[in-house]
Design a protein around this motif. Structure first.
Motif: not given
Ligand code: GAR
Length: 198
Positions: A169-198
């Motif tokens: 859970a702790a390892r995933v949460l670190v990634q949640e904190h990267r992923l959600y802001p990145a997806v929200l910003e793209r979403y608000l700009r109208g981008e719908r391509a799937v974002l993959h982070l690793s």
């Protein structure tokens, strides 16, 4: 800017990552207009207030099993805040189709698994039980089916031998904190391509 309401139930670390990403970037397409909790004890409420974001609480408990009655109250602060987009961020109440339809195409959720695997609860324990070598988190558009809806982004983490559900859970949460802001910003700009982070 698009007005973003964030729904939480607990500590609100994902909410903080979303709010800070908007407040710390003058060019961000979004602005946080409300943090709303179903739980008055949610630690995230004070973190939102510290950041100058309006907060509200609608306790689900007085409504018992009447989800529609709860949601009739829950929607009020969202409407009053003039939200354009709603982000579920550790919001632990299941929403009815009626509520979801009011925000169709403008409501996102973060879920701690690589969807479509492990919808629902206890995702980390379930990934360990299955012997998965990769786990992670997903941000998706909310549709009436639980943890369903188009996936907008995913981030993966390795599963290490001997991991407990809390380790994972702790390892995933670190990634949640990267992923959600990145997806929200793209979403608000109208981008719908799937974002993959690793
Ligand atoms: C996060 O891991 C989020 O993905 C999960 O709850 C946690 C909330 O943490 N959400 C769900 O399980 C949704 N069913 P936070 O309050 O610190 O953001």
């Amino acid at each position: 800017k698009k007005r973003v309401a964030i729904l939480i139930s607990g500590g609100g670390s994902n909410m903080v990552s979303l709010v800070d990403s908007m407040l710390n970037d003058a060019d961000h397409p979004g602005s946080p207009c409300l943090v709303l909790s179903n739980n008055a004890d949610a630690g995230g409420l004070s973190k939102a207030a510290e950041r100058g974001v309006a907060t509200a609480v609608v306790d689900h408990r007085p409504f018992g099993k009447d989800r529609a009655a709860f949601e009739a109250e829950l929607v009020q602060p969202i409407l009053e805040a003039g939200a354009d987009v709603v982000c579920l961020a550790g919001f632990m109440r299941v929403l009815t189709a009626g509520f979801v339809r009011q925000f169709e195409g403008r409501m996102l959720n973060i879920h701690p698994s690589l969807l479509p695997k492990y919808k629902g609860l206890h995702t980390h324990a379930r990934a360990l039980e299955a012997g998965d070598l990769r786990h992670g988190c997903s941000v998706h558009e909310v549709t009436p089916l639980l943890d369903d809806g188009p996936i907008l982004g995913q981030a993966e983490v390795p599963v290490h031998p001997g991991d407990t559900p809390d380790d994972l859970a702790a390892r995933v949460l670190v990634q949640e904190h990267r992923l959600y802001p990145a997806v929200l910003e793209r979403y608000l700009r109208g981008e719908r391509a799937v974002l993959h982070l690793s």
